[in-house]
Write a protein that holds these residues in place. Structure first.
Motif, short mmCIF file in Angstrom:
data_model
loop_
_atom_site.label_atom_id
_atom_site.label_comp_id
_atom_site.label_asym_id
_atom_site.label_seq_id
_atom_site.Cartn_x
_atom_site.Cartn_y
_atom_site.Cartn_z
N HIS A 1 115.46 30.00 -17.53
CA HIS A 1 116.48 31.02 -17.28
C HIS A 1 116.06 32.28 -18.02
N THR A 2 116.71 33.38 -17.71
CA THR A 2 116.43 34.63 -18.39
C THR A 2 117.71 35.45 -18.46
N TRP A 3 117.77 36.44 -19.36
CA TRP A 3 119.02 37.15 -19.60
C TRP A 3 118.80 38.66 -19.75
N LEU A 4 119.90 39.37 -19.51
CA LEU A 4 119.99 40.81 -19.71
C LEU A 4 121.32 41.13 -20.37
N VAL A 5 121.38 42.19 -21.15
CA VAL A 5 122.63 42.65 -21.77
C VAL A 5 122.85 44.10 -21.36
N THR A 6 124.06 44.39 -20.88
CA THR A 6 124.41 45.75 -20.48
C THR A 6 125.74 46.17 -21.10
N ASP A 7 125.98 47.48 -21.06
CA ASP A 7 127.28 48.03 -21.44
C ASP A 7 128.26 47.87 -20.29
N ASP A 8 129.52 48.29 -20.54
CA ASP A 8 130.53 48.22 -19.48
C ASP A 8 130.15 49.04 -18.26
N ASP A 9 129.45 50.16 -18.48
CA ASP A 9 129.06 51.01 -17.35
C ASP A 9 127.74 50.57 -16.71
N GLY A 10 127.21 49.41 -17.13
CA GLY A 10 125.97 48.92 -16.56
C GLY A 10 124.72 49.39 -17.27
N GLY A 11 124.86 50.20 -18.31
CA GLY A 11 123.70 50.68 -19.04
C GLY A 11 122.96 49.56 -19.75
N LEU A 12 121.64 49.61 -19.68
CA LEU A 12 120.82 48.56 -20.28
C LEU A 12 120.89 48.62 -21.80
N ARG A 13 120.99 47.45 -22.42
CA ARG A 13 120.90 47.32 -23.88
C ARG A 13 119.73 46.43 -24.29
N HIS A 14 119.63 45.25 -23.69
CA HIS A 14 118.58 44.31 -24.07
C HIS A 14 118.16 43.51 -22.85
N VAL A 15 116.91 43.06 -22.84
CA VAL A 15 116.42 42.09 -21.86
C VAL A 15 115.48 41.15 -22.60
N GLY A 16 115.59 39.85 -22.33
CA GLY A 16 114.76 38.91 -23.07
C GLY A 16 114.77 37.52 -22.49
N ASN A 17 113.95 36.66 -23.08
CA ASN A 17 113.86 35.26 -22.70
C ASN A 17 112.86 34.56 -23.62
N THR A 18 112.76 33.25 -23.47
CA THR A 18 111.79 32.47 -24.23
C THR A 18 111.46 31.20 -23.47
N PRO A 19 110.23 30.71 -23.55
CA PRO A 19 109.94 29.35 -23.10
C PRO A 19 110.42 28.34 -24.11
N GLY A 20 110.30 27.04 -23.75
CA GLY A 20 110.62 26.01 -24.73
C GLY A 20 111.48 24.88 -24.23
N GLY A 21 111.39 24.50 -22.95
CA GLY A 21 112.18 23.38 -22.46
C GLY A 21 113.66 23.59 -22.72
N ASP A 22 114.34 22.53 -23.15
CA ASP A 22 115.76 22.65 -23.43
C ASP A 22 116.03 23.37 -24.74
N GLY A 23 114.97 23.73 -25.47
CA GLY A 23 115.16 24.65 -26.58
C GLY A 23 115.56 26.03 -26.12
N GLN A 24 115.22 26.38 -24.88
CA GLN A 24 115.48 27.73 -24.39
C GLN A 24 116.94 28.15 -24.51
N VAL A 25 117.85 27.29 -24.04
CA VAL A 25 119.25 27.68 -24.04
C VAL A 25 119.78 27.86 -25.45
N GLN A 26 119.20 27.14 -26.40
CA GLN A 26 119.64 27.27 -27.78
C GLN A 26 119.05 28.53 -28.42
N TRP A 27 117.74 28.73 -28.23
CA TRP A 27 117.09 29.88 -28.86
C TRP A 27 117.55 31.19 -28.24
#
Length: 536
Positions: A409-435
């Motif tokens: 999976h992968t994720w993005l973080v935005t403001d209320d108006d849709g402005g970008l704040r962060h984008v990120g991800n990590t490998p690691g099996g089921d460690g991914q959702v935790q990390w």
């Protein structure tokens, strides 16, 4: 532009965050990052850059990803819209519960572990948003594959650990092994068959699912006993953009990839953590809370989730959140959780228009099924063996035309108006959702810069919802850098703490953030692997 490195609130950061004014990429190998930075510098978009990076990743990290694997992406457009692209395929049409009668788990390797690869379909769909044709974006990877990339310590180690299994496939052995062993670090590893496949699929991605290449794959797998019909290959070749999942956390919107990915699990962990974190980063109290939220999310996954179970209600509802908080406070936590194993690679790209891509690719476990499609250089995944259950009636029970649950999976973080704040991800099996939940807490609860966030001490609950790990005793695996006080505090709270060394938890996180005050992009690439963040 004169800049000062952002503050680093966590111990252990080895290097300052990268900075860029007009675009940024981050990946787990320098050649992958270089490919994306070159595209951005030449005027390409983040989508263009991510597509170019994906093709180089297949060469640079052959144990972690490939044309025979899966891929998932989130794309934030300059309008603020966020869409998901989910590329994972079906298992064999003959893979009914009756076919596996008498077995308790699916094979983890070999033909019986394979699902139809989804990466090509996902990237083909993503390419519809590119400004340049795939043939142009993948041409540098084709050249690199013919010439050969120097073997890194990561890849040499992957090959060494799996040399016996890789040696059983003549074409993999001829490409990756030297006299039956891993090549020395620095040895150029050419992949001419894979170069031909990348060049061909750049022009005609559909050939992977309905052409002679698909027929060759199905014939090889059926000859080895896997009950594919060929129809499931054609049915796996269509991917379309779909709405991302999202929830608010600390005044921002966190976007996630939908099922069959576990993106919802990160959102549910954040729901349980809302208002509970932020006082003392990486303290025993905060680690305990994050670990408890992870255990509850994994228990929900096992009890309810399947790739086609959209109707069940996830744990982000107010009543479920309240129950989760009560359980964490009381220490009433389930035993099932994640396994931080398996090889995957992730990358991110952001351009000057604020377009952002988070992309993650995988073969499931290292080198997947350990099989290649003859004459192609394409190594196949083992997602069926890793992700599907032989539990009668379970929503993730193996069945025809059912995609197994995924770790990617992968994720993005935005403001209320849709402005970008962060984008990120990590490998690691089921460690991914935790990390990933930990990364988001570092960024949103503690205002960490990206490099500090990806390098922060890590922890993971074990065992997993991986089919082969169900029922093992519960542990909390922690990097020693959490410190003696935190580790002792966790033990006092009832955790069976197992230390894994200063940097041994796993993963290779990548994050790019927008620094609004200074008007620049800030990036971090995990020091646990060989990657780099590059700004342009």
């Amino acid at each position: 532009m004169t800049t000062v490195a952002p503050p680093r609130p966590f111990p252990g950061t080895l290097r300052p965050a990268a900075l860029g004014a007009d675009g940024m990429v981050a990946a787990s190998h320098p050649a992958i990052s270089r490919a994306g930075a070159d595209v951005l510098a030449a005027g390409g978009t983040a989508v263009d850059a991510a597509l170019a990076m994906a093709a180089v990743a297949w060469l640079a990290l052959p144990g972690q990803c490939g044309l025979g694997g899966d891929a998932f992406a989130l794309v934030r457009e300059p309008t603020g819209a966020v869409d998901a692209f989910c590329g994972s395929g079906f298992g064999p049409d003959g893979g009914t519960p009756e076919h596996y009668a008498g077995q308790t788990v699916l094979p983890r390797h070999g033909a019986g572990s394979v699902t139809v690869p989804g990466a090509v379909a996902a990237l083909s769909a993503l390419a519809e948003r590119a400004t340049r044709p795939l043939a142009e974006l993948w041409a540098p990877a084709v050249r690199l594959a013919r010439r050969g990339l120097p073997c890194t310590a990561k890849t040499a180690g992957d090959i060494a650990r799996h040399a016996e299994r890789l040696g059983a496939d003549p074409e993999i052995a001829a490409t990756l092994l030297r006299d039956g062993r891993a090549p020395a670090v620095g040895t150029r590893v050419a992949q001419p068959l894979l170069a031909d496949s990348i060049a061909r699929l750049a022009v005609d991605p559909a050939a992977f699912y309905t052409g002679d290449l698909a027929e060759r794959a199905v014939a090889h797998l059926t000859a080895l006993g896997a009950p594919f019909s060929g129809d499931e290959w054609a049915a796996s070749g269509e991917v379309a953009a779909e709405p991302a999942l999202r929830r608010r956390y600390r005044g921002r919107w966190v976007h996630q990839t939908p099922l069959p990915t576990p993106g919802w699990m990160v959102l549910d962990q954040l729901a349980a953590c809302e208002g509970e974190l932020g006082a003392a980063p990486l303290s025993a109290a905060e680690v305990h809370w994050l670990a408890g939220a992870a255990r509850i999310a994994f228990a929900d996954r096992y009890a309810h989730a399947g790739s086609d179970s959209d109707g069940w209600r996830r744990g982000g509802e107010p009543a479920a959140v309240a129950r989760a908080k009560e359980r964490i406070r009381a220490g009433d936590l389930p035993g099932a959780a994640g396994r931080p194993d398996g090889d995957t690679t992730s990358l991110v790209a952001v351009d000057a228009d604020g377009r952002a891509v988070g992309l993650i690719l995988s073969l499931a476990f290292t080198f997947g099924a350990g099989l290649s499609i003859p004459g192609t250089g394409i190594v196949l995944n083992n997602r069926l063996g890793r992700g599907a259950y032989l539990v009668p009636g379970h929503p993730n029970e193996v069945r025809p035309r059912r995609r197994p649950l995924h770790t990617l999976h992968t994720w993005l973080v935005t403001d209320d108006d849709g402005g970008l704040r962060h984008v990120g991800n990590t490998p690691g099996g089921d460690g991914q959702v935790q990390w990933n939940a930990q990364l988001l807490s570092h960024l949103l609860d503690h205002d960490a810069d990206p490099q500090a966030a990806v390098d922060a001490p890590r922890f993971s609950v074990f065992p997993g919802s991986d089919a082969g790990d169900l029922g093992a005793a519960a542990e909390l695996r922690c990097e020693d850098r959490l410190g003696a006080d935190t580790l002792a505090g966790l033990a006092a709270r009832g955790h069976d703490v197992r230390t894994v060394g200063d940097w041994g938890a796993g993963g290779s996180a990548q994050v790019v953030s927008l620094d609004v005050e200074r008007g620049c992009l800030v990036g971090g690439s995990d020091s646990r692997q060989e990657g780099v963040a590059l700004g342009v």
